[in-house]
Each structure stands twice: as structure tokens, then as C-alpha cells.
Motif scaffolding. Structure first.
Motif, PDB file in Angstrom:
ATOM      1  N   THR A  69       0.814  -1.212   0.000  1.00 33.89           N
ATOM      2  CA  THR A  69       0.000   0.000   0.000  1.00 33.89           C
ATOM      3  C   THR A  69       0.847   1.261   0.000  1.00 33.89           C
ATOM      4  N   GLN A  70       2.123   1.151  -0.258  1.00 30.84           N
ATOM      5  CA  GLN A  70       2.992   2.314  -0.250  1.00 30.84           C
ATOM      6  C   GLN A  70       3.532   2.564  -1.662  1.00 30.84           C
ATOM      7  N   PRO A  71       3.716   3.849  -2.050  1.00 34.42           N
ATOM      8  CA  PRO A  71       4.328   4.116  -3.341  1.00 34.42           C
ATOM      9  C   PRO A  71       5.797   3.723  -3.305  1.00 34.42           C
ATOM     10  N   ILE A  72       6.366   3.477  -4.469  1.00 32.08           N
ATOM     11  CA  ILE A  72       7.761   3.080  -4.502  1.00 32.08           C
ATOM     12  C   ILE A  72       8.671   4.189  -4.020  1.00 32.08           C
ATOM     13  N   ASP A  73       8.266   5.439  -4.286  1.00 28.74           N
ATOM     14  CA  ASP A  73       9.071   6.574  -3.839  1.00 28.74           C
ATOM     15  C   ASP A  73       8.201   7.422  -2.933  1.00 28.74           C
ATOM     16  N   ALA A  74       8.248   7.133  -1.633  1.00 27.19           N
ATOM     17  CA  ALA A  74       7.378   7.839  -0.686  1.00 27.19           C
ATOM     18  C   ALA A  74       7.691   9.321  -0.629  1.00 27.19           C
ATOM     19  N   GLY A  75       8.912   9.718  -1.037  1.00 29.75           N
ATOM     20  CA  GLY A  75       9.278  11.131  -1.011  1.00 29.75           C
ATOM     21  C   GLY A  75       9.052  11.837  -2.322  1.00 29.75           C
ATOM     22  N   ALA A  76       8.312  11.193  -3.242  1.00 33.26           N
ATOM     23  CA  ALA A  76       8.066  11.803  -4.537  1.00 33.26           C
ATOM     24  C   ALA A  76       7.365  13.137  -4.356  1.00 33.26           C
ATOM     25  N   GLN A  77       7.834  14.155  -5.088  1.00 37.09           N
ATOM     26  CA  GLN A  77       7.265  15.487  -4.948  1.00 37.09           C
ATOM     27  C   GLN A  77       6.542  15.855  -6.223  1.00 37.09           C
ATOM     28  N   THR A  78       5.474  16.595  -6.076  1.00 37.34           N
ATOM     29  CA  THR A  78       4.714  17.042  -7.233  1.00 37.34           C
ATOM     30  C   THR A  78       4.931  18.527  -7.515  1.00 37.34           C
ATOM     31  N   VAL A  79       5.803  19.163  -6.761  1.00 30.57           N
ATOM     32  CA  VAL A  79       6.190  20.541  -7.039  1.00 30.57           C
ATOM     33  C   VAL A  79       7.697  20.593  -7.119  1.00 30.57           C
ATOM     34  N   ARG A  80       8.193  21.641  -7.667  1.00 28.88           N
ATOM     35  CA  ARG A  80       9.633  21.753  -7.823  1.00 28.88           C
ATOM     36  C   ARG A  80      10.315  21.763  -6.467  1.00 28.88           C
ATOM     37  N   PRO A 113      -7.021  17.640 -11.142  1.00 27.18           N
ATOM     38  CA  PRO A 113      -8.467  17.375 -11.087  1.00 27.18           C
ATOM     39  C   PRO A 113      -8.954  16.927  -9.727  1.00 27.18           C
ATOM     40  N   PHE A 114      -8.096  16.257  -8.951  1.00 30.64           N
ATOM     41  CA  PHE A 114      -8.514  15.745  -7.647  1.00 30.64           C
ATOM     42  C   PHE A 114      -7.543  16.230  -6.573  1.00 30.64           C
ATOM     43  N   ILE A 115      -8.105  16.643  -5.445  1.00 26.80           N
ATOM     44  CA  ILE A 115      -7.320  17.120  -4.300  1.00 26.80           C
ATOM     45  C   ILE A 115      -7.867  16.444  -3.056  1.00 26.80           C
ATOM     46  N   ALA A 116      -6.994  15.931  -2.210  1.00 27.06           N
ATOM     47  CA  ALA A 116      -7.397  15.306  -0.950  1.00 27.06           C
ATOM     48  C   ALA A 116      -6.287  15.506   0.067  1.00 27.06           C
ATOM     49  N   ASP A 117      -6.619  15.274   1.324  1.00 25.81           N
ATOM     50  CA  ASP A 117      -5.652  15.491   2.405  1.00 25.81           C
ATOM     51  C   ASP A 117      -4.744  14.293   2.625  1.00 25.81           C
ATOM     52  N   THR A 118      -5.129  13.126   2.113  1.00 23.67           N
ATOM     53  CA  THR A 118      -4.348  11.917   2.385  1.00 23.67           C
ATOM     54  C   THR A 118      -4.063  11.181   1.089  1.00 23.67           C
ATOM     55  N   PHE A 119      -3.091  10.281   1.185  1.00 27.22           N
ATOM     56  CA  PHE A 119      -2.725   9.427   0.058  1.00 27.22           C
ATOM     57  C   PHE A 119      -3.929   8.604  -0.399  1.00 27.22           C
ATOM     58  N   MET A 120      -4.606   7.926   0.550  1.00 28.68           N
ATOM     59  CA  MET A 120      -5.735   7.077   0.199  1.00 28.68           C
ATOM     60  C   MET A 120      -6.938   7.909  -0.267  1.00 28.68           C
ATOM     61  N   GLY A 121      -7.056   9.132   0.247  1.00 31.67           N
ATOM     62  CA  GLY A 121      -8.135   9.990  -0.221  1.00 31.67           C
ATOM     63  C   GLY A 121      -8.012  10.305  -1.702  1.00 31.67           C
ATOM     64  N   LEU A 122      -6.779  10.553  -2.157  1.00 27.55           N
ATOM     65  CA  LEU A 122      -6.552  10.803  -3.578  1.00 27.55           C
ATOM     66  C   LEU A 122      -6.848   9.561  -4.408  1.00 27.55           C
TER      67      LEU A 122
END
Length: 562
Positions: free
Chosen positions: A8-19, A249-258
Motif C-alpha cells: 500500500t505504499q508508493p515506490i518513492d514515498a518522497g516523490a514530490q509534485t512541485v519543484r 483534477p482531484f485534491i485530498a488530504d491523504t494518500f488514500m483519499g486521492l
């Protein structure tokens, strides 16, 4: 080869979506690798950035003085063969794609302490995350040019059987070439090799594991299901949505929410999110087509998506197929209460809210005084005995058994017992609860501003798509077939399962000009009212002839008289 990452974890937990933030100027003095010479050829000069699996350094070729970028695996992963192989697979995957839109890999090796590294071209520019943060929403022509370049690069990867699986603005690097945007795709670290036996590397993934960045994950990725190159098409649709609106398109407070939103929620229309961005209607259709939940309903190749982007200026829009959204898992039924005296009722199956829950627990103590009146006569001769019993259903079986009673001491002179106290009036029977009304759901049919009547299977009008609250339908699991009818538009059918509140997007195609004019002409004609013929003049009735005098008795009535 298995992966050491939880399912249930992404391969790169520190992946960033902003610069990422610029590195600390003091880091060059504290980083122990600055100044190292790798393979006797590359001198590390400064740190460019750090990610979840490693760091990127600016380096210089010792002989030709060419600037290069070197990515080095983090020390904590150096002794983990699976992650080391994944790191080197990024280099092999990118090197196998011969395309100008993919970063070029020059060399790879190991540092003196055993950390793997690879050498790639040095790019001076910024990632798309920085562009979106600073400039979005972008004008349509610029967003289209960037998206088409990404499609071409990913098509080249797909042609080699390589699926990126982590497409996001942070992995698209923008260069400025004479005022023109040039985009290169980076970071194939979690790429999926669909044909691992062709020499590119070994597949390190399996069904049931989740990889990627949640803001850009396809529904099948979010569920850990088997997936293919069409996850990249979904992710590019999210990137294009962000380029045009400035927001995902989608915004949520948690990983599972997204992940839940990607799996169960319909994406908003870009023109609703950014009404002032002047987004063409055909461009909006391209974005929504790429974001369809069912992979079979999306564009099937990156070339198809690129062709649709190029056709927008001609007003050509792809068809968005209406699809029923999956129902979210039940979160439990609401609690309801009944009176203690009401009879129990059967409960409904677990898939629906129970009509009636368990009754109240009875009061803690209840005194039984009915025995007093029954023993009044026997008390005169044998004595008086008064019993008090307790009832406590919450106690154990031992505690609810009969209690020992102390005998009443008889006196020499027995006095008559006082008359028994009147029994307290019994409480009125609890009113029976009325059955709950059948559950309903609200369904909103989005027709892009076209007001259309909604008809059920029998032709009855249920409502209009212009109603902002939507249509109220009985909740159920059976599929419904609704029809949409609007002036000047072809009639459309919508298939949906009314299991929950939802929004369905439907495109109502305009009628051809000839049919539209014919429909309007037919509607404008009024049925001709034929004038009723004038009544013919009534001829005067002839005067009755004098009847001959009857030869019979005058009491008989003649049948010829009127």
C-alpha cells in the motif's frame, strides 16, 4: 525478483509534485562527495538536487570538459540488490529509448564505496511543476505544444515496451530554445518493462503493488490491478488538466483519499475549474477522454492523443463515452433506536442500512409488587410474606437467579394487611415505527450547458439537466437506461446504476442543419382546424292532416298520434 516495498505504499514515498527547493549553498562544503572523481573521468562539482532514491550532481568530464549530470544511489540503498537493480534499470530503460524527448544516458558505474551511479546529459532549465506553479493556467497553444512533445516521447518508450508509470510535471523538464518550449521526459526509475526478455532489463513489479505519485495515478494503478501503457495516457491527461487550469483534477488530504477520488469520482470539467482560461470545448473533451476510468474508453495510444490535440483547432472533439462510476465501499449503517416494548423486527441485508436496529435495554431495576395482593388472604392464618425481586439483564446468570429472602417474624397478634396499593398504570404501548422511505440518490447529468429533458424507460419525464440539484432516482443496483432530449440536438441514451450520488457527463451532438430545420418546421405547423359545415335550414314541418273520426271507443288511444 520481489520488491521490499509494502503493497500500500508508493515506490518513492518522497516523490514530490512541485519543484524541490533549491539546495542549501552550504551543502557543497558539507557533502563529502563533492570533488570525487568517478571512473577516473567525471569530477563532481556541486549538488543539483536529491530525491527518494538518490542525489543528482553536476559533474565535468575530465578530458573534454563537458558538463554532465550524475545520479548516485543513496548510501542506505547501496546494499539492497533489489533497489540497486531498480536504480540501474532507470538508466537501461532511458538508454533504450532513442528519442530527442527522452533524457540521454551516457555511462554508468559504481563509486568507491559501492553506490551505483549513471551519467546523463546536463539540462539547464526547469521542470513543468515550476512552470505550472508560476504561470498556469497556460494558453491553449502553449499547453498543446508541451503536451504533444510529451506524447511523442512516451510513444517512443511504449514502442520499446517501456511504460513510465510515474508521469508528472516534476518528471518533465522544460528547456528554452530561442523562446520555444522543448520538453524532455525524465526518471524512468519505476518504469514497467512489458517485454522483459528483450534485453532491456528484468521486470521487478507484480500485480497488487502500488507505484507512482497519487495525484497522477490511474484508477487501475490505485487499485493495484494489472495495467499497461494506458496508465501513462491517464497521467498525461492529468498533466494537461493542470497546464490548462493550474490545478489537478482531484485534491485530498491523504494518500488514500486521492486514490479513492481517482477510482470513484468523476473529474470536473476544466472550463468549470478555470472559466476565464478560454479553454476550447474540443480541448476539454480531449482531457476528459484521457481521464476516463475504463482504460478501454481512453485514447489507446499516445499517437491517438497527440492527433486529438492537433485536431482541436479545427473544432474536432473526441467522443466521451458515458460510463457508470463504481460505488464506494460502504462505511457502515446509521444507528437508529426503538422502544424496549416494541417487538423486534428482521434486519435487511448488510448491503443496506438496517430498517430497525436493536431495541433499548430495559431499565436497570424493576420491582415486582404483584405478589403482595395474592398473599393477602394466606397471611391472616400463616403469616405475611413479601417478596421483592430484582431484574438486571446486564448481569451474569448467577446474579439474575432468585435471591434469598429473610423470613418475616410473626407477631402474637396478626394485624390485617393494608389493602394493596393500586398498580401503577401501564405505560401506553410504544407507537410502531413507520417504515423508512425508500432510499434515493441524486444524479446530475452534465450536458455542457445544454438544457435537455430526461425521460425514463417508459417515456415519462423525470426532470431537466438544467436543474442544479440533479435528478432524484430510487437507489438500486439495477442498470437504468435514460434518454436525453433537447431542441436541436440528437437524442442520447445514458446507462447508469443508481447506487450512489454521482455526476455523468454526456455530449449531445447537434442535429444536421437539414434535420434541425425540418424539426423546427414540423413543430411550428399547427394542425388545421376544418370548419364545421353550416347546419342545413330546417324545413317547416307539414301541417297534420285532420284525422278521421274514430269508429272505435273514444277511450282507446290511437297509435298514430304523436
Amino acid at each position: 525478483m520481489s520488491e521490499p516495498i509494502a503493497k500500500t505504499q508508493p515506490i518513492d514515498a518522497g516523490a514530490q509534485t512541485v519543484r524541490p527547493a533549491a539546495p542549501d549553498p552550504g551543502s557543497a562544503r558539507t557533502d563529502r562527495r563533492i570533488g570525487d572523481l568517478l571512473k577516473g573521468t567525471y569530477t563532481l562539482e556541486r549538488l543539483l538536487g536529491a530525491g527518494g532514491m538518490g542525489s543528482v550532481y553536476l559533474a565535468q568530464h575530465a578530458l573534454i570538459r563537458k558538463k554532465v549530470a550524475i545520479k548516485i544511489l543513496a548510501p542506505e540503498y547501496a546494499l539492497k540488490p533489489e533497489l540497486k537493480e531498480r536504480f540501474l534499470r532507470e538508466a537501461r530503460a532511458a538508454a533504450a529509448i532513442d528519442h530527442d524527448g527522452v533524457i540521454e544516458i551516457h555511462d554508468f558505474g559504481e563509486t568507491a564505496d559501492g553506490a551505483a551511479f549513471f551519467v546523463m546529459e546536463y539540462l539547464e532549465g526547469e521542470d513543468l511543476a515550476a512552470v505550472i506553479q508560476r504561470e498556469a493556467p497556460l494558453p491553449w497553444p502553449r499547453a498543446r505544444g508541451i503536451a504533444v512533445q510529451i506524447c511523442r516521447a512516451l510513444q517512443a518508450a511504449h514502442d520499446r515496451g517501456i511504460v513510465h508509470r510515474d508521469m508528472k510535471p516534476g518528471n518533465c523538464f522544460r528547456l528554452d530554445r530561442d523562446g520555444r518550449d522543448v520538453v524532455k521526459v525524465l526518471d524512468f526509475g519505476i518504469a514497467k518493462l512489458q517485454n522483459p526478455d528483450e534485453g532491456v532489463g528484468q521486470a521487478l513489479t507484480r500485480t497488487g503493488m502500488i507505484f507512482g505519485t497519487p495525484e497522477y495515478m490511474s484508477p487501475e494503478q490505485a487499485q493495484g490491478l494489472h495495467h499497461d501503457h494506458r496508465v501513462d495516457i491517464y497521467a498525461v491527461g492529468v498533466i494537461l488538466f493542470e497546464l490548462l487550469t493550474g490545478k489537478p483534477p482531484f485534491i485530498a488530504d491523504t494518500f488514500m483519499g486521492l486514490l479513492n477520488k481517482h477510482m470513484f469520482d468523476a473529474p470536473p470539467r476544466p472550463r468549470d475549474v478555470a472559466p476565464r482560461a478560454d479553454i476550447p470545448a474540443a480541448a476539454e473533451a480531449v482531457v476528459l477522454k484521457a481521464l476516463q476510468k475504463d482504460p478501454d474508453l481512453r485514447f489507446q495510444t499516445m499517437d491517438e492523443l497527440a492527433a486529438a490535440l492537433a485536431a482541436v483547432d479545427a473544432g474536432v472533439a473526441p467522443e466521451i463515452v458515458p460510463e457508470p462510476l463504481k460505488a464506494k465501499p460502504a462505511r457502515g449503517a446509521p444507528m437508529q433506536f426503538r422502544s424496549a416494548d416494541a417487538p423486534p423486527r428482521p434486519t435487511l441485508p448488510e448491503t443496506t442500512a438496517p430498517a430497525f436496529p436493536a431495541p433499548f435495554a430495559p431499565p436497570r431495576r424493576r420491582w415486582n409488587l404483584a405478589l403482595v395482593a395474592g398473599l393477602a388472604g394466606a397471611a391472616v392464618a400463616a403469616g405475611a410474606l413479601v417478596l421483592f425481586t430484582q431484574q438486571d439483564p446486564s448481569d451474569s446468570a448467577e446474579e439474575t437467579g432468585p435471591k434469598e429472602h429473610a423470613p418475616v417474624t410473626s407477631s402474637p397478634e396478626l394485624l390485617p394487611l393494608p389493602p394493596p396499593a393500586p398498580a401503577p398504570p401501564s405505560p401506553p404501548p410504544a407507537p410502531d415505527l413507520l417504515p423508512l422511505p425508500p432510499p434515493t440518490v441524486m444524479v446530475r447529468i452534465d450536458t455542457a450547458g445544454v438544457a435537455a429533458e430526461v425521460l425514463d424507460e417508459g417515456g415519462a419525464v423525470l426532470g431537466n439537466t438544467s436543474d442544479p440539484h440533479g435528478l432524484q432516482l430510487p437507489r438500486g443496483e439495477a442498470e437504468r437506461q435514460l434518454r436525453l432530449r433537447a431542441e436541436g440536438r440528437a437524442e442520447a441514451q445514458v446507462k447508469l446504476v443508481p447506487s450512489e450520488d454521482r455526476t455523468v457527463a454526456v455530449t449531445l451532438d447537434p442535429l444536421p442543419h437539414g434535420k434541425q430545420a425540418a424539426r423546427k418546421t414540423a413543430a411550428s405547423k399547427k394542425p388545421e382546424v376544418k370548419p364545421e359545415p353550416a347546419p342545413s335550414p330546417v324545413e317547416p314541418a307539414p301541417k297534420p292532416k285532420p284525422e278521421p273520426k274514430p269508429s272505435t271507443s273514444p277511450d282507446l288511444i290511437s297509435p298514430f298520434k304523436k
